[in-house]
Scaffold this active site. Structure first.
Site, short mmCIF file in Angstrom:
data_model
loop_
_atom_site.label_atom_id
_atom_site.label_comp_id
_atom_site.label_asym_id
_atom_site.label_seq_id
_atom_site.Cartn_x
_atom_site.Cartn_y
_atom_site.Cartn_z
N TYR A 1 61.12 37.45 86.66
CA TYR A 1 60.93 37.96 85.30
C TYR A 1 59.66 37.35 84.69
CZ TYR A 1 62.23 38.95 80.39
OH TYR A 1 62.27 39.38 79.09
N LEU B 1 67.20 52.99 74.71
CA LEU B 1 68.64 52.80 74.48
C LEU B 1 69.07 51.35 74.67
CD1 LEU B 1 70.02 55.98 76.28
CD2 LEU B 1 69.54 55.66 73.85
#
Ligand SMILES: NC(=O)c1ccc[n+]([C@@H]2O[C@H](COP(=O)([O-])OP(=O)(O)OC[C@H]3O[C@@H](n4cnc5c(N)ncnc54)[C@H](O)[C@@H]3O)[C@@H](O)[C@H]2O)c1
Length: 317
Positions: A141, A10
């Site tokens: 990250y 999504l």
């Protein structure tokens, strides 16, 4: 053909990748999954399952139940959110990938893993960053992306899992909003230009980063996954790019369509520091040579299409 399972379906990429895969391989052959449920009225054009990508048992169960042969593993925390929640980023970005690779090994699945320009750091050559170079990122990250690239290479070499991946630059799109990355300004600016004719940017005017229109990113993903394996020397983490942008350059291009558009700057030190640690531009010649990568959208074509598509959605442009 066994089915495809998409994690994090999504999000900004998944919201557009799932329809592309369903169109290409058949709606019932692509299982969308996410830790969120789809909004009411959406997600009815093919199977959807709730899946926390760090839950090995549920992942294993879904892969067996749907006879999955390929996993597009998109669930991750993005760069800015990962700096806010480094522990969650480690658990999801590494824990999720490790579990996906393990289930893929046990069920002989192929795996697509998106890496990022965030896999590079301040010690990397900044201009036309080569495919194979120094990778010492300074963000959580980036740490998870480099480790992820290496883990995918390992699972291919050691266990023969068909792992493939791209190092995406910032992705510009109009369907799902971006999930908290450092390049989000290049999407936000279009919403603000259409709605308010002005935008306050969180990166400095001359911050130079590579970007890509989502259509090119989706085509790159499909082309890499369909590429002849014998041609792939790198497999994981191909540099890919389409355009090189600064906030002031993008604002100038938008002004060609909306002359009254104005931009000002309130620099966010966290995201600016992340951007400053990343390459200014990428060399994607390995992708071009090994599987024929060629972008279609440059700055002008992307801007024109974004304004048209997003304007139609927001019904104001
Ligand atoms: N969007 C970009 O500009 C960009 C650039 C380079 C790389 N990437 C990479 O591409 C992948 C997808 O990015 P995106 O922009 O679509 O991200 P996004 O943040 O928009 O979407 C991530 C999705 O993962 C879901 N999710 C979160 N935790 C989960 C969990 N535990 N289990 C299952 N799903 C979970 C979220 O609900 C969300 O729908 C990520 O690996 C990202 O690092 C994105």
């Amino acid at each position: 053909m066994r089915r495809i399972l998409v994690t994090g379906a999504l999000g900004q990429i998944g919201a557009e990748l799932v329809p592309v895969l369903r169109e290409r391989y058949g709606a019932d052959r692509v299982v969308a999954t996410d830790i969120r449920m789809p909004p009411v009225g959406a997600g009815e054009d093919g199977p959807f399952e709730f899946l926390d990508a760090t839950n090995t048992h549920l992942l294993q169960e879904l892969v067996r139940k749907h006879e999955v042969g390929t996993v597009y593993h998109l669930a991750a925390l993005l760069s800015a959110v990962s700096e806010q929640k480094p522990h969650v980023a480690w658990d999801l970005n590494m824990g999720g990938l490790y579990r996906v690779l393990e289930v893929a090994r046990q069920n002989r699945c192929a795996v697509f893993f998106p890496s990022s320009i965030g896999a590079f750091g301040p010690g990397t050559p900044r201009e036309r960053t080569p495919q194979d170079t120094v990778q010492r990122p300074t963000t959580m990250y980036g740490v998870t992306k480099v480790a992820g690239e290496l883990l995918c290479d390992y699972y291919h070499r050691r266990f023969g899992v068909d792992t493939r991946g791209l190092r995406f630059p910032g992705l510009i799109s109009y369907v799902a909003p971006p999930g908290g990355g450092t390049t989000d300004y290049a999407v936000e600016i279009f919403y603000a230009a259409i709605r308010h004719r002005r935008y306050t940017c969180f990166l400095a005017p001359e911050t130079r980063l590579d970007m890509m229109y989502m259509r090119d990113a989706l085509r790159a993903t499909v082309e890499l996954m369909e590429a002849e394996p014998a041609r792939l020397r790198h497999r994981n983490a191909f540099n890919v790019t389409a355009m090189n942008l600064t906030p002031e350059g993008l604002a100038a291009e938008i002004r060609r369509h909306i002359p009254e558009f104005r931009i000002d700057y309130e620099v966010d030190p966290v995201r600016q520091a992340i951007a400053d640690s990343w390459p200014n531009s990428l060399d994607d010649s390995a992708a071009r040579e090994e599987w024929g990568w060629q972008p279609e959208y440059d700055l002008a074509a992307m801007t024109q299409d974004m304004l048209r598509q997003l304007g139609a959605r927001l019904k104001t442009y």
